[in-house]
Design a protein around this motif. Structure first.
Motif, PDB file in Angstrom:
ATOM      1  N   THR A 119       8.435  -3.409   4.894  1.00 28.34           N
ATOM      2  CA  THR A 119       8.590  -2.923   3.522  1.00 28.34           C
ATOM      3  C   THR A 119       9.207  -3.982   2.626  1.00 28.34           C
ATOM      4  O   THR A 119       8.738  -4.225   1.504  1.00 28.34           O
ATOM      5  N   ALA A 120      10.264  -4.616   3.095  1.00 28.07           N
ATOM      6  CA  ALA A 120      10.970  -5.611   2.280  1.00 28.07           C
ATOM      7  C   ALA A 120      10.074  -6.809   1.990  1.00 28.07           C
ATOM      8  O   ALA A 120      10.025  -7.311   0.853  1.00 28.07           O
ATOM      9  N   THR A 121       9.349  -7.283   3.003  1.00 34.25           N
ATOM     10  CA  THR A 121       8.514  -8.473   2.834  1.00 34.25           C
ATOM     11  C   THR A 121       7.335  -8.203   1.912  1.00 34.25           C
ATOM     12  O   THR A 121       7.114  -8.930   0.938  1.00 34.25           O
ATOM     13  N   ILE A 122       6.578  -7.168   2.208  1.00 29.53           N
ATOM     14  CA  ILE A 122       5.387  -6.867   1.404  1.00 29.53           C
ATOM     15  C   ILE A 122       5.786  -6.405   0.004  1.00 29.53           C
ATOM     16  O   ILE A 122       5.152  -6.772  -0.985  1.00 29.53           O
ATOM     17  N   GLY A 123       6.850  -5.614  -0.091  1.00 25.12           N
ATOM     18  CA  GLY A 123       7.306  -5.141  -1.394  1.00 25.12           C
ATOM     19  C   GLY A 123       7.734  -6.278  -2.300  1.00 25.12           C
ATOM     20  O   GLY A 123       7.378  -6.325  -3.487  1.00 25.12           O
ATOM     21  N   ALA A 145       6.779   1.136   0.333  1.00 25.98           N
ATOM     22  CA  ALA A 145       7.569   1.978   1.239  1.00 25.98           C
ATOM     23  C   ALA A 145       6.684   2.655   2.270  1.00 25.98           C
ATOM     24  O   ALA A 145       6.995   2.689   3.469  1.00 25.98           O
ATOM     25  N   ALA A 146       5.546   3.194   1.814  1.00 24.98           N
ATOM     26  CA  ALA A 146       4.646   3.886   2.737  1.00 24.98           C
ATOM     27  C   ALA A 146       4.004   2.915   3.716  1.00 24.98           C
ATOM     28  O   ALA A 146       3.870   3.213   4.911  1.00 24.98           O
ATOM     29  N   GLY A 147       3.609   1.754   3.229  1.00 22.30           N
ATOM     30  CA  GLY A 147       2.991   0.768   4.110  1.00 22.30           C
ATOM     31  C   GLY A 147       3.899   0.359   5.248  1.00 22.30           C
ATOM     32  O   GLY A 147       3.443   0.072   6.358  1.00 22.30           O
ATOM     33  N   GLY A 148       5.192   0.357   5.000  1.00 23.23           N
ATOM     34  CA  GLY A 148       6.140  -0.042   6.036  1.00 23.23           C
ATOM     35  C   GLY A 148       6.250   0.937   7.181  1.00 23.23           C
ATOM     36  O   GLY A 148       6.790   0.586   8.244  1.00 23.23           O
ATOM     37  N   THR A 149       5.758   2.175   7.000  1.00 27.07           N
ATOM     38  CA  THR A 149       5.903   3.173   8.072  1.00 27.07           C
ATOM     39  C   THR A 149       5.170   2.767   9.343  1.00 27.07           C
ATOM     40  O   THR A 149       5.551   3.191  10.435  1.00 27.07           O
ATOM     41  N   GLY A 403      15.045   8.781   4.020  1.00 31.35           N
ATOM     42  CA  GLY A 403      13.930   7.905   3.689  1.00 31.35           C
ATOM     43  C   GLY A 403      14.299   6.446   3.574  1.00 31.35           C
ATOM     44  O   GLY A 403      14.324   5.892   2.466  1.00 31.35           O
ATOM     45  N   LEU A 404      14.591   5.787   4.701  1.00 31.61           N
ATOM     46  CA  LEU A 404      15.080   4.414   4.679  1.00 31.61           C
ATOM     47  C   LEU A 404      14.158   3.481   3.922  1.00 31.61           C
ATOM     48  O   LEU A 404      14.615   2.640   3.136  1.00 31.61           O
ATOM     49  N   ASN A 405      12.844   3.608   4.123  1.00 28.56           N
ATOM     50  CA  ASN A 405      11.915   2.715   3.433  1.00 28.56           C
ATOM     51  C   ASN A 405      11.970   2.891   1.926  1.00 28.56           C
ATOM     52  O   ASN A 405      11.734   1.948   1.165  1.00 28.56           O
TER      53      ASN A 405
END
Length: 468
Positions: A119-123, A145-149, A403-405
């Motif tokens: 999440t952090a990298t792509i965001g 956030a969703a992609g990081g799941t 919701g950590l992400n």
């Protein structure tokens, strides 16, 4: 004072501490300390249990190594190249950049094994580009956030390592079982991003250019090689998960030291077209030198230093819960629900609710030893249940109030937490649909396992040494 009353008071006390923002590790540690005293157990047992986790848990060595891998590939620029490839493939569709963010999350997850790192990298990379490309900032942040799941489902997965260690399951089998469900999660989110973007008219369309696709694929070959290296080594049995993590770290270090600086000197990275991507700044992708490696390693060590004590103290928590009879209470409740599906769906509901207030690691460590044996008693395959359990835990990353992400995405994008909920809910619905499909059709998880239908075909492709 009766034991039950004392334990209730201790539980209420630590719950208040958790609501006040006390770290989860300390909350669990206080509960373990209090219940140990209430049970009359020698406190030296806590130290012995903690020591045993770190001295006997060889499989846990993979965790810090995969965390380090995520930092290395980010610093080396591999993540950027993977996102470029994803956009070249999907940018011709409405919402292509949002879909590229999700596709890049899946590729990044296949190397790093971490949801928050994904999440952090792509965001941080794609949120500014999406905003400049006309996307609603809340949707852009929610997409990251969703992609990081998928970070904990697509192998290699840190949480699969923890689950396998706790439940004494083959981590190789868990990794393989997560491939198809992880791909389905990515596909479901791609469809969601396309529908939402189409309705709102978001995204600048680019022409599908095979030359551009090929060029970005060649630019991202190092990332694809890293993904293939991990999956090949694990599937053929050449590496254990711990060894695969070590090999991947070594590969990423070589990339950072040698390959990418050469790319920079050759000026392979080119200025991006403002008409296609919505921005024109030069993106300089470089590796890292030997002097930078300690700082990268230290950052990974800090994350490991947070997770490892939590795993250890949660193991002691399991022992205390067992002494208190919590497992029997939950077991009687679930078995009273009926047969296979009532038990499975009730367990899923418990995981979902727990994921709303806890991170996946404590959810796994606390609930898996309780729920998994009960599910097995009604005929649920242990590997199948592990995937169902962890897909549910991954959904918790975008489920409020925890919701950590969502918190991570909010931090890297600057979009307030509660403003993400509108669009994250859309992704949440699509992921829940996939979750129930994984639960209802066990073959989704087991098809790649030995005897699962496609194992022999893949074995003939990869070699005959696959571990079972």
């Amino acid at each position: 004072m009766e034991l039950s009353t004392l334990v209730t008071l201790i539980s209420i006390g630590v719950t208040i501490l958790f609501m006040l923002g006390v770290p989860v590790f300390l909350v669990i540690a206080y509960w373990v300390l209090g219940t140990s005293i209430a049970l009359g157990q020698p406190l030296v047992n806590i130290g012995t249990a903690l020591s045993d986790v770190f001295t006997d848990g060889f499989a846990l060595l993979a965790m810090p190594l995969f965390i380090l891998t995520g930092d290395l590939i980010n610093r080396a620029g591999i993540a950027r190249r993977l996102s470029d490839f994803a956009y070249a493939c999907l940018g011709w569709l409405r919402g292509g950049l949002a879909m590229a963010a999700i596709g890049a999350s899946g590729l990044f997850a296949a190397i790093s094994g971490s949801n928050s790192a994904t999440t952090a990298t792509i965001g941080s990379m794609l949120h500014p580009e999406m905003v400049k490309g006309g996307y609603e900032p809340r949707f852009s942040a929610a997409t990251a956030a969703a992609g990081g799941t998928v970070g904990i489902i697509i192998p290699p997965s840190i949480i699969f390592i923890v689950y396998g260690f706790i439940m004494n399951l083959s981590i190789n089998d868990l990794f393989i079982a997560g491939i198809v469900p992880g791909a389905m999660m990515v596909l479901a989110m791609l469809i969601t991003a396309f529908i939402v973007s189409t309705i709102n008219g978001w995204g600048y369309l680019i022409k599908l250019d095979p030359v551009r696709v090929l060029k970005t694929a060649l630019g991202g070959w190092l990332g694809f090689f890293a993904i293939g290296l991990v999956l090949w080594g694990i599937y053929t049995g050449k590496f254990s998960p711990t060894e695969a993590a070590g090999v991947t770290v070594g590969f990423c270090v070589i990339v950072g030291f040698v390959c990418l600086p050469i790319y920079k000197m050759m000026n392979i990275d080119e200025e991006r077209d403002i008409n296609e991507r919505g921005f024109s700044e030069m993106v300089v992708v470089r590796g890292f030198g030997p002097m930078e490696l300690p700082a990268i390693t230290m950052r990974s060590a800090q994350i490991t230093g947070i997770l490892a004590p939590l795993i250890a103290i949660s193991v002691v928590m399991q022992q205390n819960l067992s002494s208190l009879g919590a497992k029997e209470v939950i077991e009687n409740f679930l078995i009273g629900m009926g047969g296979y599906y009532p038990v499975l769906f009730t367990a899923m509901a418990i995981v979902f609710v727990a994921g709303m207030v806890l991170e996946s690691l404590p959810v796994t460590i606390i609930l898996a030893p309780i729920l998994a044996p009960i599910a097995a008693s009604v005929g649920v395959d242990p590997i199948q249940f592990a995937v169902v359990f962890l897909v549910g835990a991954s959904i918790g990353f975008i489920t409020p109030p925890y919701g950590l992400n969502l918190y991570v995405a909010s931090g890297v994008t600057g979009v307030p937490y509660f403003r993400l909920l509108r669009y994250s809910t859309m992704y949440l619905v699509s992921l829940i649909i996939v979750w129930f499909m994984v639960a209802l059709f066990p073959s989704i998880s087991t098809t790649l396992l030995p005897g699962g239908g496609t194992y022999e075909t893949l074995q003939s492709i990869f070699g005959s040494g696959a571990a079972v």
